[in-house]
Enzyme design. Structure first.
Site, PDB file in Angstrom:
ATOM      1  N   ARG A  88      47.262   0.630  35.192  1.00 19.46           N
ATOM      2  CA  ARG A  88      46.556  -0.651  35.335  1.00 19.46           C
ATOM      3  C   ARG A  88      45.641  -0.712  36.558  1.00 19.46           C
ATOM      4  O   ARG A  88      44.843  -1.639  36.676  1.00 19.46           O
ATOM      5  CB  ARG A  88      47.580  -1.790  35.343  1.00 19.46           C
ATOM      6  CG  ARG A  88      48.107  -2.025  33.931  1.00 19.46           C
ATOM      7  CD  ARG A  88      49.284  -2.933  33.899  1.00 19.46           C
ATOM      8  NE  ARG A  88      49.499  -3.489  32.576  1.00 19.46           N
ATOM      9  CZ  ARG A  88      50.464  -4.347  32.292  1.00 19.46           C
ATOM     10  NH1 ARG A  88      51.304  -4.727  33.235  1.00 19.46           N
ATOM     11  NH2 ARG A  88      50.597  -4.818  31.064  1.00 19.46           N
ATOM     12  N   HIS A 144      50.082  -2.339  27.329  1.00 16.77           N
ATOM     13  CA  HIS A 144      51.278  -3.177  27.306  1.00 16.77           C
ATOM     14  C   HIS A 144      52.490  -2.261  27.233  1.00 16.77           C
ATOM     15  O   HIS A 144      52.476  -1.256  26.524  1.00 16.77           O
ATOM     16  CB  HIS A 144      51.284  -4.088  26.065  1.00 16.77           C
ATOM     17  CG  HIS A 144      52.644  -4.671  25.779  1.00 16.77           C
ATOM     18  ND1 HIS A 144      53.122  -5.768  26.432  1.00 16.77           N
ATOM     19  CD2 HIS A 144      53.637  -4.256  24.946  1.00 16.77           C
ATOM     20  CE1 HIS A 144      54.356  -6.033  26.001  1.00 16.77           C
ATOM     21  NE2 HIS A 144      54.691  -5.124  25.108  1.00 16.77           N
TER      22      HIS A 144
END
Ligand code: GTP
Ligand code: MG
Length: 241
Positions: A117, A142
């Site tokens: 991320r 995710h």
């Protein structure tokens, strides 16, 4: 054996980061193995079930648009995809969350440089007049937050037959009825426009079968009809709106 759900989100696909991200998640780096994989055109129903815990929050509408691919491919519905994986191995859930890093890409860059991320971005959301009313976190990936979430999410995105029998960790059963779905209602008989979710002989998650039985009898069920139907409707229709 622990399992977890990973989604490669539309911003990762758009920026051609899929291969890079998957290499970070390889068995060599994580000790985890693929148990399932699929390319999914995400319907609104699937998106809303996946992020049900965030319903009502200020960022929820943009989160749904994001996971459906509508933000990254506004004019190209056929490019709207997510790649879904089940990974299996010791400590799968925690291990994956660690490699993903913090939810907010700015925090990820500051505190965990190199995590997946840290390659994400934050985009301001503006109203019709161009005034900034919030922000959107495009964070590429995710991963299930805890084992209970992993079970719910894997059963939401994958049918038992999407996972090799020796790698299935949740109980299954053989279905004995026809179940049809139309306009968010369930029936045992076909009518014009209804879609067959399950036929006799199909292997299903036991919790899905329990839920369908309860819902058909008009009883309350923790697993919603939408959660069962969304999975069986994956890649059945192209959703453009
Ligand atoms: P997921 O793996 O996508 O579920 O992320 P997460 O578990 O790290 O975070 P969480 O479930 O709390 O939030 C789900 C998604 O909503 C995040 O990935 C973000 O894209 C978005 N999100 C969460 N919190 C915020 C927030 O405070 N503001 C905004 N704009 N988006 C948020
Ligand atoms: Mg989450």
């Amino acid at each position: 054996m622990e399992q977890t759900l990973v989604l490669i989100k539309p911003d990762a696909l758009k920026n051609s980061l899929t291969g890079y991200v998957l290499s970070l998640l390889s068995e060599f780096h994580t000790g985890l193995r693929f148990a399932g994989a699929k390319i999914v055109h995400v319907s609104r129903m699937l998106a809303e079930e996946h992020y049900a815990e965030h319903r009502g929050k200020i960022f929820y509408p943009s989160l749904i648009e994001y996971i459906m691919g509508r933000l990254h491919y506004p004019d190209e519905p056929r490019k709207r995809r997510v790649i879904a994986f089940v990974y299996q191995g010791p400590g799968a859930t925690g291990r994956m969350r660690e490699i993903c890093g913090p939810t907010n890409p700015h925090v990820a860059r500051e505190t965990r440089p190199g995590c997946v991320r840290s390659l994400g971005t934050i985009v301001p959301i503006k109203d019709g007049q161009g005034k900034v009313i919030g922000d959107r976190m495009d964070n590429l990936i995710h991963a299930s937050a805890a084992n209970e979430d992993a079970e719910r999410e894997i059963k939401l995105w994958f049918r038992p037959v999407d996972i090799p029998p020796s790698m299935r960790t949740y109980p299954t059963e053989i279905n004995e009825k026809h179940y049809y779905f139309k306009d968010r209602t369930l029936s045992l008989t076909h009518e014009p426009g209804s879609v067959c979710l399950l036929a006799p002989g199909d292997i299903v998650w036991k919790t899905d079968l329990d839920a369908l039985g309860k819902l058909h009898r008009g009883e309350a069920s923790a697993v919603t009809l939408e959660a069962v139907a969304a999975k069986y409707l994956i890649n059945v229709h192209q959703e453009n709106n």
